[in-house]
Write a protein that holds these residues in place. Structure first.
Motif, PDB file in Angstrom:
ATOM      1  N   ILE A 181       0.841  -1.197   0.000  1.00  0.00           N
ATOM      2  CA  ILE A 181       0.000   0.000   0.000  1.00  0.00           C
ATOM      3  C   ILE A 181       0.875   1.246   0.000  1.00  0.00           C
ATOM      4  N   MET A 182       0.705   2.046  -1.058  1.00  0.00           N
ATOM      5  CA  MET A 182       1.374   3.339  -1.157  1.00  0.00           C
ATOM      6  C   MET A 182       0.350   4.374  -1.622  1.00  0.00           C
ATOM      7  N   HIS A 183       0.804   5.611  -1.777  1.00  0.00           N
ATOM      8  CA  HIS A 183      -0.100   6.695  -2.172  1.00  0.00           C
ATOM      9  C   HIS A 183       0.502   7.500  -3.318  1.00  0.00           C
ATOM     10  N   VAL A 184      -0.381   7.992  -4.174  1.00  0.00           N
ATOM     11  CA  VAL A 184       0.031   8.811  -5.305  1.00  0.00           C
ATOM     12  C   VAL A 184      -0.382  10.271  -5.090  1.00  0.00           C
ATOM     13  N   THR A 185      -0.799  10.577  -3.852  1.00  0.00           N
ATOM     14  CA  THR A 185      -1.294  11.914  -3.499  1.00  0.00           C
ATOM     15  C   THR A 185      -0.114  12.786  -3.084  1.00  0.00           C
ATOM     16  N   GLU A 186       0.523  13.414  -4.047  1.00  0.00           N
ATOM     17  CA  GLU A 186       1.840  14.042  -3.880  1.00  0.00           C
ATOM     18  C   GLU A 186       1.973  14.896  -2.628  1.00  0.00           C
ATOM     19  N   ALA A 187       1.104  15.872  -2.422  1.00  0.00           N
ATOM     20  CA  ALA A 187       1.274  16.802  -1.302  1.00  0.00           C
ATOM     21  C   ALA A 187       1.156  16.103   0.050  1.00  0.00           C
ATOM     22  N   ASN A 188       0.439  15.005   0.103  1.00  0.00           N
ATOM     23  CA  ASN A 188       0.265  14.250   1.348  1.00  0.00           C
ATOM     24  C   ASN A 188       1.210  13.060   1.454  1.00  0.00           C
ATOM     25  N   ALA A 189       1.979  12.810   0.417  1.00  0.00           N
ATOM     26  CA  ALA A 189       2.926  11.679   0.422  1.00  0.00           C
ATOM     27  C   ALA A 189       4.108  12.071  -0.462  1.00  0.00           C
ATOM     28  N   ARG A 190       4.912  12.970   0.065  1.00  0.00           N
ATOM     29  CA  ARG A 190       5.942  13.621  -0.752  1.00  0.00           C
ATOM     30  C   ARG A 190       7.155  12.740  -1.039  1.00  0.00           C
TER      31      ARG A 190
END
Length: 220
Positions: A181-190
């Motif tokens: 599980i990772m995130h592509v939501t740049e500002a919240n996962a820099r």
């Protein structure tokens, strides 16, 4: 509900959540953040021809239609459901606002409808925000015929301040059949885009091969 695929073979699933809340939309409109779409991750996956599965919120799709189309057009990418506005389906879920119990089925169904026109490799996979679910939430989704996917390797990338812990979190725990599980939501996962080359290299060193979530769950 599944956390991982069969432990045989050498395949692992890289999954990326694309969160979008009303608060995140307000941040974009006010200029407090630049983007909740990390293009560097997507470009790396494209360049290296790495399969991945994206759990999309409906509001992220509406905010980034061109990028959603780009994901859908890539035959190595799968699209899945991460709710419409990243509202919690249970109480006490990381301070997320809660979707009313009577609205849970509609919330997930609406998201499938938002994603549907983009085509590509769409699935009936669903991931709860914060992985928060209970019997009532699962019952609400039953009519939609979804497979609820949590994951067995949590990168910890939201609000991380360095990339090295993300790499360790993944590579120390990944096994055949894992769902990362990772995130592509740049500002919240820099830090995720900086961690990705090291994660991919570490998987290669361990003889593990990224595959679509469908392939990993099927043991293909």
């Amino acid at each position: 509900m599944v956390d991982h695929g069969p432990r045989s073979g050498n395949r692992v699933a890289l999954t990326f959540d694309a969160d979008m809340t009303d608060g995140m939309l307000r941040n974009l409109r006010a200029g407090r953040v630049t983007s909740y779409a990390n293009l560097r991750i997507i470009e790396l996956l494209e360049r290296e021809q790495v399969p991945a599965t994206f759990f999309l919120t409906g509001k992220w799709v509406e905010r980034y239609p061109d990028l959603t189309r780009r994901l859908a057009d890539n035959p190595r990418f799968e699209l899945a459901n991460h709710t419409y506005g990243h509202l919690a389906y249970t109480g006490d879920c990381y301070d997320l606002p809660r979707v009313p119990a009577k609205g849970m089925t509609e919330d997930a169904a609406k998201t499938f409808e938002v994603i549907k026109p983009y085509g590509g490799r769409q699935t009936r996979y669903f991931r709860f925000p914060g992985l928060c679910h209970d019997a009532a939430a699962l019952a609400a989704l039953a009519p939609l015929g979804v497979t609820v996917v949590d994951g067995d390797v949590v990168s910890g990338d939201p609000f991380a301040t360095a990339w090295e812990p993300l790499v360790r979190a993944v590579l120390d725990n990944v096994r055949p059949g894992s769902v990362v599980i990772m995130h592509v939501t740049e500002a919240n996962a820099r830090m995720t885009d900086e961690a990705m080359p090291h994660i991919l290299a570490g998987l290669r060193e361990r003889g593990l091969v990224p595959a679509s979530l469908s392939e990993v769950l099927a043991g293909a």
